[in-house]
Design a protein around this motif. Structure first.
Motif, mmCIF file in Angstrom:
data_model
loop_
_atom_site.group_PDB
_atom_site.id
_atom_site.type_symbol
_atom_site.label_atom_id
_atom_site.label_comp_id
_atom_site.label_asym_id
_atom_site.label_seq_id
_atom_site.Cartn_x
_atom_site.Cartn_y
_atom_site.Cartn_z
ATOM 1 N N HIS A 8 -46.422 -22.617 -4.036
ATOM 2 C CA HIS A 8 -45.308 -22.761 -4.832
ATOM 3 C C HIS A 8 -45.889 -22.502 -6.265
ATOM 4 N N LYS A 9 -46.896 -23.178 -6.607
ATOM 5 C CA LYS A 9 -47.675 -23.309 -7.892
ATOM 6 C C LYS A 9 -47.985 -22.091 -8.191
ATOM 7 N N LEU A 10 -49.029 -21.555 -7.389
ATOM 8 C CA LEU A 10 -49.551 -19.964 -7.726
ATOM 9 C C LEU A 10 -48.303 -19.120 -7.793
ATOM 10 N N ALA A 11 -47.365 -18.979 -7.074
ATOM 11 C CA ALA A 11 -46.450 -17.962 -7.058
ATOM 12 C C ALA A 11 -45.751 -18.392 -8.592
ATOM 13 N N ALA A 12 -45.496 -19.410 -9.073
ATOM 14 C CA ALA A 12 -44.925 -19.772 -10.161
ATOM 15 C C ALA A 12 -45.702 -19.307 -11.401
ATOM 16 N N ARG A 13 -47.208 -19.622 -11.274
ATOM 17 C CA ARG A 13 -48.092 -18.831 -12.133
ATOM 18 C C ARG A 13 -48.091 -17.420 -12.345
ATOM 19 N N LEU A 14 -47.876 -16.862 -11.388
ATOM 20 C CA LEU A 14 -47.796 -15.410 -11.097
ATOM 21 C C LEU A 14 -46.649 -14.762 -11.549
ATOM 22 N N SER A 15 -45.173 -15.485 -11.492
ATOM 23 C CA SER A 15 -44.165 -15.104 -11.737
ATOM 24 C C SER A 15 -44.169 -15.102 -13.152
ATOM 25 N N ASP A 16 -44.708 -16.050 -13.830
ATOM 26 C CA ASP A 16 -44.757 -16.223 -15.396
ATOM 27 C C ASP A 16 -45.687 -15.205 -15.870
ATOM 28 N N PHE A 42 -46.267 -12.176 -14.652
ATOM 29 C CA PHE A 42 -45.660 -10.911 -14.757
ATOM 30 C C PHE A 42 -44.311 -10.682 -15.005
ATOM 31 N N ASP A 43 -43.612 -11.918 -15.369
ATOM 32 C CA ASP A 43 -42.293 -11.858 -15.736
ATOM 33 C C ASP A 43 -41.303 -11.503 -15.013
ATOM 34 N N THR A 44 -41.474 -11.741 -13.613
ATOM 35 C CA THR A 44 -40.655 -11.277 -12.404
ATOM 36 C C THR A 44 -40.692 -12.102 -11.158
ATOM 37 N N ARG A 45 -39.925 -12.153 -10.300
ATOM 38 C CA ARG A 45 -40.102 -13.048 -9.317
ATOM 39 C C ARG A 45 -41.204 -12.574 -8.260
ATOM 40 N N VAL A 46 -42.176 -13.585 -7.998
ATOM 41 C CA VAL A 46 -43.219 -13.399 -6.913
ATOM 42 C C VAL A 46 -43.170 -14.535 -5.877
ATOM 43 N N LYS A 47 -43.440 -13.855 -4.730
ATOM 44 C CA LYS A 47 -43.371 -14.716 -3.445
ATOM 45 C C LYS A 47 -44.734 -14.587 -2.845
ATOM 46 N N VAL A 48 -45.247 -15.866 -2.442
ATOM 47 C CA VAL A 48 -46.539 -15.862 -1.864
ATOM 48 C C VAL A 48 -46.566 -16.444 -0.675
ATOM 49 N N ASP A 49 -46.516 -15.733 0.634
ATOM 50 C CA ASP A 49 -46.591 -16.265 1.941
ATOM 51 C C ASP A 49 -47.880 -16.432 2.645
ATOM 52 N N MET A 50 -48.381 -17.529 3.291
ATOM 53 C CA MET A 50 -49.418 -17.406 4.057
ATOM 54 C C MET A 50 -49.241 -17.807 5.633
ATOM 55 N N GLY A 51 -50.042 -16.737 6.213
ATOM 56 C CA GLY A 51 -49.755 -16.930 7.886
ATOM 57 C C GLY A 51 -50.887 -17.585 8.379
ATOM 58 N N ARG A 52 -51.133 -17.141 9.600
ATOM 59 C CA ARG A 52 -52.245 -17.896 10.245
ATOM 60 C C ARG A 52 -53.429 -17.617 10.032
ATOM 61 N N SER A 53 -53.635 -16.067 9.647
ATOM 62 C CA SER A 53 -54.901 -15.714 9.408
ATOM 63 C C SER A 53 -54.808 -14.753 8.114
ATOM 64 N N LYS A 54 -53.854 -14.694 7.338
ATOM 65 C CA LYS A 54 -53.738 -13.954 6.280
ATOM 66 C C LYS A 54 -52.688 -14.175 5.610
ATOM 67 N N GLY A 55 -52.583 -13.858 4.249
ATOM 68 C CA GLY A 55 -51.547 -14.104 3.036
ATOM 69 C C GLY A 55 -50.745 -12.861 2.818
ATOM 70 N N LYS A 56 -49.763 -13.156 2.030
ATOM 71 C CA LYS A 56 -49.104 -12.013 1.413
ATOM 72 C C LYS A 56 -48.551 -12.182 0.212
ATOM 73 N N ILE A 57 -48.656 -11.483 -0.723
ATOM 74 C CA ILE A 57 -47.973 -11.560 -1.988
ATOM 75 C C ILE A 57 -46.895 -10.453 -2.314
ATOM 76 N N THR A 58 -45.701 -10.951 -2.713
ATOM 77 C CA THR A 58 -44.477 -9.787 -2.906
ATOM 78 C C THR A 58 -44.104 -9.934 -4.456
ATOM 79 N N VAL A 59 -44.366 -8.963 -5.003
ATOM 80 C CA VAL A 59 -43.917 -8.999 -6.422
ATOM 81 C C VAL A 59 -42.567 -8.014 -6.716
ATOM 82 N N GLU A 60 -41.576 -8.454 -7.203
ATOM 83 C CA GLU A 60 -40.105 -7.717 -7.207
ATOM 84 C C GLU A 60 -40.189 -7.003 -8.520
#
Length: 115
Positions: free
Chosen positions: A63-71, A73-91
């Motif tokens: 959540h902290k990393l997503a908030a940093r990226l959101s700030d 990039f000045d847009t909503r950023v979502k960070v998800d972590m799966g079992r073996s890899k993660g995903k960053i979604t930038v709107e």
């Protein structure tokens, strides 16, 4: 109302209720045989083969990393972590907004490269 192609695609579903729901959808939406085959292949009809996942617990660090990226990039950023890899979604709202975000992403790259 259904063609033989529709029927063949429906028969690949094992659940009779799923077949009935999809047949109703075919008639209601006028779906093509190809569309029905794709729906069946994607598993959009019928019972799920795996139980649905509950809400995934996300760590405060994500959540902290997503908030940093959101700030940054000045847009909503979502960070998800799966079992073996993660995903960053930038709107983004438009092509111009996307270009602005990419410029922010690559700003450190162009600033550090020899000129």
């Amino acid at each position: 109302m259904l063609s033989a192609g529709h029927a063949r695609a429906l028969l690949s579903l094992e659940d009779p209720e799923a077949q009935d729901r999809l047949a109703t959808r075919i008639v209601a939406e006028g779906l093509s045989v190809r569309a029905v085959e794709e729906i069946v292949a994607m598993g959009e009809e019928g019972p799920r083969r795996t139980p649905p996942r509950g809400p995934r617990a996300t760590s405060p660090a994500l959540h902290k990393l997503a908030a940093r990226l959101s700030d940054q990039f000045d847009t909503r950023v979502k960070v998800d972590m799966g079992r073996s890899k993660g995903k960053i979604t930038v709107e983004f709202a438009s092509i111009e907004d996307l270009e602005r975000i990419v410029a922010v992403m690559t700003a450190s790259e162009t600033a550090s490269s020899p000129g």
